[in-house]
Design a protein around this motif. Structure first.
Motif, PDB file in Angstrom:
ATOM      1  N   ALA A   1       4.315  -4.367 -10.467  1.00  0.00           N
ATOM      2  CA  ALA A   1       3.750  -3.104 -10.401  1.00  0.00           C
ATOM      3  C   ALA A   1       2.360  -3.427 -10.077  1.00  0.00           C
ATOM      4  O   ALA A   1       1.474  -3.027  -9.444  1.00  0.00           O
ATOM      5  CB  ALA A   1       4.123  -2.146 -10.981  1.00  0.00           C
ATOM      6  N   SER A   2       1.747  -4.525 -10.633  1.00  0.00           N
ATOM      7  CA  SER A   2       0.203  -5.164 -10.299  1.00  0.00           C
ATOM      8  C   SER A   2      -0.373  -5.277  -9.039  1.00  0.00           C
ATOM      9  O   SER A   2      -1.474  -5.564  -8.115  1.00  0.00           O
ATOM     10  CB  SER A   2      -0.226  -6.079 -10.943  1.00  0.00           C
ATOM     11  OG  SER A   2       1.114  -7.237 -10.387  1.00  0.00           O
ATOM     12  N   ALA A   3       1.486  -5.533  -7.879  1.00  0.00           N
ATOM     13  CA  ALA A   3       0.633  -6.040  -7.316  1.00  0.00           C
ATOM     14  C   ALA A   3       0.631  -4.816  -5.666  1.00  0.00           C
ATOM     15  O   ALA A   3       0.163  -4.978  -4.242  1.00  0.00           O
ATOM     16  CB  ALA A   3       2.099  -6.763  -5.792  1.00  0.00           C
ATOM     17  N   VAL A   4       0.996  -3.154  -6.206  1.00  0.00           N
ATOM     18  CA  VAL A   4       0.666  -2.262  -5.082  1.00  0.00           C
ATOM     19  C   VAL A   4      -0.348  -1.078  -6.118  1.00  0.00           C
ATOM     20  O   VAL A   4      -1.212  -1.281  -6.308  1.00  0.00           O
ATOM     21  CB  VAL A   4       1.753  -1.579  -6.615  1.00  0.00           C
ATOM     22  CG1 VAL A   4       1.595   0.689  -5.205  1.00  0.00           C
ATOM     23  CG2 VAL A   4       3.338  -1.638  -6.004  1.00  0.00           C
ATOM     24  N   THR A   5      -0.526  -0.996  -4.327  1.00  0.00           N
ATOM     25  CA  THR A   5      -2.270  -0.454  -4.544  1.00  0.00           C
ATOM     26  C   THR A   5      -1.626   1.114  -4.051  1.00  0.00           C
ATOM     27  O   THR A   5      -0.672   1.262  -3.001  1.00  0.00           O
ATOM     28  CB  THR A   5      -3.190  -0.297  -3.247  1.00  0.00           C
ATOM     29  OG1 THR A   5      -4.162  -2.234  -3.916  1.00  0.00           O
ATOM     30  CG2 THR A   5      -4.399   0.307  -3.622  1.00  0.00           C
TER      31      THR A   5
ATOM     32  N   LEU B   1       0.991  -1.005   0.053  1.00  0.00           N
ATOM     33  CA  LEU B   1      -0.202  -0.455   0.258  1.00  0.00           C
ATOM     34  C   LEU B   1       0.426   1.303   0.249  1.00  0.00           C
ATOM     35  O   LEU B   1       1.849   1.783   1.269  1.00  0.00           O
ATOM     36  CB  LEU B   1      -0.997   0.257   0.837  1.00  0.00           C
ATOM     37  CG  LEU B   1      -1.740   1.356   1.611  1.00  0.00           C
ATOM     38  CD1 LEU B   1      -2.733   0.919   0.276  1.00  0.00           C
ATOM     39  CD2 LEU B   1      -2.491   1.094   2.773  1.00  0.00           C
ATOM     40  N   ILE B   2       0.990   1.952  -0.975  1.00  0.00           N
ATOM     41  CA  ILE B   2       1.597   3.564  -0.991  1.00  0.00           C
ATOM     42  C   ILE B   2       0.193   4.547  -1.269  1.00  0.00           C
ATOM     43  O   ILE B   2      -0.427   4.527  -2.438  1.00  0.00           O
ATOM     44  CB  ILE B   2       2.682   3.315  -2.353  1.00  0.00           C
ATOM     45  CG1 ILE B   2       3.479   2.539  -2.370  1.00  0.00           C
ATOM     46  CG2 ILE B   2       2.772   4.432  -2.409  1.00  0.00           C
ATOM     47  CD1 ILE B   2       3.884   2.114  -3.773  1.00  0.00           C
TER      48      ILE B   2
ATOM     49  N   ARG C   1      -0.550   4.715 -12.908  1.00  0.00           N
ATOM     50  CA  ARG C   1      -1.635   3.034 -12.942  1.00  0.00           C
ATOM     51  C   ARG C   1      -1.034   3.234 -14.496  1.00  0.00           C
ATOM     52  O   ARG C   1      -1.259   1.888 -14.447  1.00  0.00           O
ATOM     53  CB  ARG C   1      -2.895   4.283 -13.922  1.00  0.00           C
ATOM     54  CG  ARG C   1      -3.871   3.225 -13.974  1.00  0.00           C
ATOM     55  CD  ARG C   1      -5.632   3.584 -14.181  1.00  0.00           C
ATOM     56  NE  ARG C   1      -5.591   4.491 -16.186  1.00  0.00           N
ATOM     57  CZ  ARG C   1      -6.515   4.823 -16.238  1.00  0.00           C
ATOM     58  NH1 ARG C   1      -7.387   4.823 -15.737  1.00  0.00           N
ATOM     59  NH2 ARG C   1      -6.176   5.445 -17.639  1.00  0.00           N
ATOM     60  N   ASP C   2      -0.138   3.730 -14.983  1.00  0.00           N
ATOM     61  CA  ASP C   2       0.564   3.637 -16.084  1.00  0.00           C
ATOM     62  C   ASP C   2       1.746   1.900 -15.941  1.00  0.00           C
ATOM     63  O   ASP C   2       2.495   1.778 -17.070  1.00  0.00           O
ATOM     64  CB  ASP C   2       1.241   4.537 -16.359  1.00  0.00           C
ATOM     65  CG  ASP C   2       0.217   5.378 -17.664  1.00  0.00           C
ATOM     66  OD1 ASP C   2      -0.617   4.645 -18.017  1.00  0.00           O
ATOM     67  OD2 ASP C   2       0.956   6.682 -18.183  1.00  0.00           O
ATOM     68  N   THR C   3       2.245   2.441 -14.447  1.00  0.00           N
ATOM     69  CA  THR C   3       3.142   1.943 -14.738  1.00  0.00           C
ATOM     70  C   THR C   3       2.434  -0.192 -13.556  1.00  0.00           C
ATOM     71  O   THR C   3       3.287  -1.061 -13.779  1.00  0.00           O
ATOM     72  CB  THR C   3       3.880   1.314 -12.501  1.00  0.00           C
ATOM     73  OG1 THR C   3       2.635   1.527 -11.764  1.00  0.00           O
ATOM     74  CG2 THR C   3       4.263   2.740 -13.100  1.00  0.00           C
ATOM     75  N   GLY C   4       0.926  -0.040 -13.738  1.00  0.00           N
ATOM     76  CA  GLY C   4       0.737  -1.263 -13.846  1.00  0.00           C
ATOM     77  C   GLY C   4       0.495  -1.995 -12.213  1.00  0.00           C
ATOM     78  O   GLY C   4      -0.922  -3.035 -12.175  1.00  0.00           O
ATOM     79  N   ALA C   5      -0.003  -0.704 -11.421  1.00  0.00           N
ATOM     80  CA  ALA C   5      -0.112  -0.525 -10.231  1.00  0.00           C
ATOM     81  C   ALA C   5      -1.721  -0.805 -10.551  1.00  0.00           C
ATOM     82  O   ALA C   5      -2.142   0.011 -11.214  1.00  0.00           O
ATOM     83  CB  ALA C   5       0.031   0.467  -9.677  1.00  0.00           C
ATOM     84  N   ASN C   6      -2.819  -0.614  -9.023  1.00  0.00           N
ATOM     85  CA  ASN C   6      -3.500  -0.538  -8.867  1.00  0.00           C
ATOM     86  C   ASN C   6      -3.937   1.126  -8.398  1.00  0.00           C
ATOM     87  O   ASN C   6      -3.240   1.363  -7.194  1.00  0.00           O
ATOM     88  CB  ASN C   6      -4.071  -1.711  -8.363  1.00  0.00           C
ATOM     89  CG  ASN C   6      -6.035  -1.340  -7.214  1.00  0.00           C
ATOM     90  OD1 ASN C   6      -6.486  -0.852  -8.399  1.00  0.00           O
ATOM     91  ND2 ASN C   6      -6.306  -1.681  -6.081  1.00  0.00           N
ATOM     92  N   SER C   7      -4.051   1.669  -9.333  1.00  0.00           N
ATOM     93  CA  SER C   7      -3.841   3.745  -8.442  1.00  0.00           C
ATOM     94  C   SER C   7      -5.713   3.670  -8.003  1.00  0.00           C
ATOM     95  O   SER C   7      -6.434   3.287  -9.704  1.00  0.00           O
ATOM     96  CB  SER C   7      -3.039   3.831  -9.769  1.00  0.00           C
ATOM     97  OG  SER C   7      -3.379   5.345 -10.056  1.00  0.00           O
ATOM     98  N   LEU C   8      -5.496   3.722  -7.542  1.00  0.00           N
ATOM     99  CA  LEU C   8      -7.106   4.610  -7.135  1.00  0.00           C
ATOM    100  C   LEU C   8      -7.245   6.260  -6.453  1.00  0.00           C
ATOM    101  O   LEU C   8      -6.095   6.778  -6.481  1.00  0.00           O
ATOM    102  CB  LEU C   8      -7.310   4.482  -5.717  1.00  0.00           C
ATOM    103  CG  LEU C   8      -7.511   2.657  -5.942  1.00  0.00           C
ATOM    104  CD1 LEU C   8      -8.033   2.202  -4.390  1.00  0.00           C
ATOM    105  CD2 LEU C   8      -8.395   1.859  -6.828  1.00  0.00           C
TER     106      LEU C   8
ATOM    107  N   GLY D   1       4.488  -3.394   4.781  1.00  0.00           N
ATOM    108  CA  GLY D   1       4.639  -2.429   3.566  1.00  0.00           C
ATOM    109  C   GLY D   1       4.341  -1.407   3.564  1.00  0.00           C
ATOM    110  O   GLY D   1       4.715  -0.911   1.732  1.00  0.00           O
ATOM    111  N   THR D   2       3.155  -0.864   3.625  1.00  0.00           N
ATOM    112  CA  THR D   2       2.851   0.239   3.930  1.00  0.00           C
ATOM    113  C   THR D   2       3.915   1.238   3.494  1.00  0.00           C
ATOM    114  O   THR D   2       4.857   2.196   4.403  1.00  0.00           O
ATOM    115  CB  THR D   2       2.478   1.043   4.439  1.00  0.00           C
ATOM    116  OG1 THR D   2       0.891   0.262   4.815  1.00  0.00           O
ATOM    117  CG2 THR D   2       1.043   2.341   4.275  1.00  0.00           C
ATOM    118  N   SER D   3       4.345   2.958   2.284  1.00  0.00           N
ATOM    119  CA  SER D   3       4.820   4.092   2.183  1.00  0.00           C
ATOM    120  C   SER D   3       4.012   5.058   1.990  1.00  0.00           C
ATOM    121  O   SER D   3       2.636   5.027   1.195  1.00  0.00           O
ATOM    122  CB  SER D   3       5.853   3.563   1.358  1.00  0.00           C
ATOM    123  OG  SER D   3       6.335   2.283   1.493  1.00  0.00           O
TER     124      SER D   3
END
Length: 243
Positions: A186-190, A2-3, A203-210, A136-138
């Motif tokens: 990247a898909s493991a990141v929210t 979680l970032i 979002r362009d990295t493949g992360a779950n971007s909210l 591992g929250t950043s």
């Protein structure tokens, strides 16, 4: 993983940000001699209105400086905001940003309790961070790292976050590097941010971007989010996140 962004996602610091912007051209030590409540009350109403408008467009501390221009009163679009930002000479902009940083540091050091009280956590965020402790929250933010750690400590949340990347202007790269450092795709990141530009870039990295709906944004941001089909997240939904 979680970032999170900080201002506009974890905490609301509207008045503190306005204060450091308004007094950016003052001597930091002289500013810090006056009580924060007096400094805030002394800001002209017109400046506060302009700052509220600019806050919706700004991503970085130097972006706030547009509010110092009386013409910011009439900003109605991103283009108008960017035109005013471009009108500030680079040397002056750098000087004001440095001054605002110095004012913030002086207030944090000399009026610690009053300064900390200007940062209010959004409802449910404290519980969210505690539930994710050890996962591992950043935090990746435009705010300086020391301020973030001090605010987290004030709310007894400093152990819930593993790292803070402060004064960050390229969140896309920062998020990608954090995932790589942990050996994660990247898909493991929210990732959560209230500025649509950051949400789309990550979002362009493949992360779950909210895109955080409770933060600061404009009508144009909403249109852009709809066009790009960017997923919004609402505060109750994020506060209940347990993945």
């Amino acid at each position: 993983m979680l970032i999170l962004d900080f201002d506009g996602v974890i905490a609301d610091a509207f008045t503190e940000c306005a204060v450091v912007t308004y007094y950016a051209d003052h001597a930091a030590d002289a500013v810090a001699e006056k009580p924060l409540t007096e400094l805030a009350a002394a800001m002209p109403a017109g400046f506060v209105r302009r700052f509220r408008t600019v806050r919706g467009y700004a991503r970085l501390l130097d972006d706030f400086m547009v509010a110092r221009d009386p013409s910011a009163e009439s900003i109605r679009s991103l283009r108008e905001y960017e035109d005013l930002h471009a009108r500030i000479p680079p040397v002056k902009l750098a000087g004001l940003t440095k001054g605002a940083t110095a004012v913030r540091a002086a207030l944090r050091a000399r009026q610690r309790d009053a300064w900390l009280d200007m940062h209010t956590l959004y409802p449910g965020i404290s519980d969210l961070l505690r539930r994710h402790q050890g996962r591992g929250t950043s935090i990746v933010t435009a705010k300086d790292e020391q301020s973030v750690w001090d605010i987290l400590g004030h709310h007894q949340l400093e152990t819930t976050v593993t790292q803070v990347i402060g004064e960050c202007s390229d969140k896309r790269t920062a998020v990608a590097q954090l995932a790589l450092a942990d050996g994660l795709p990247a898909s493991a990141v929210t990732f959560v941010d209230d500025h649509i530009t950051n949400a789309l870039a990550v979002r362009d990295t493949g992360a779950n971007s909210l895109w955080a709906w409770w933060g600061y944004h404009t009508a144009e941001h909403i249109e852009r989010a709809v066009t790009r089909k960017q997923r919004r997240v609402y505060l109750p939904e994020l506060a209940g996140l347990d993945a």
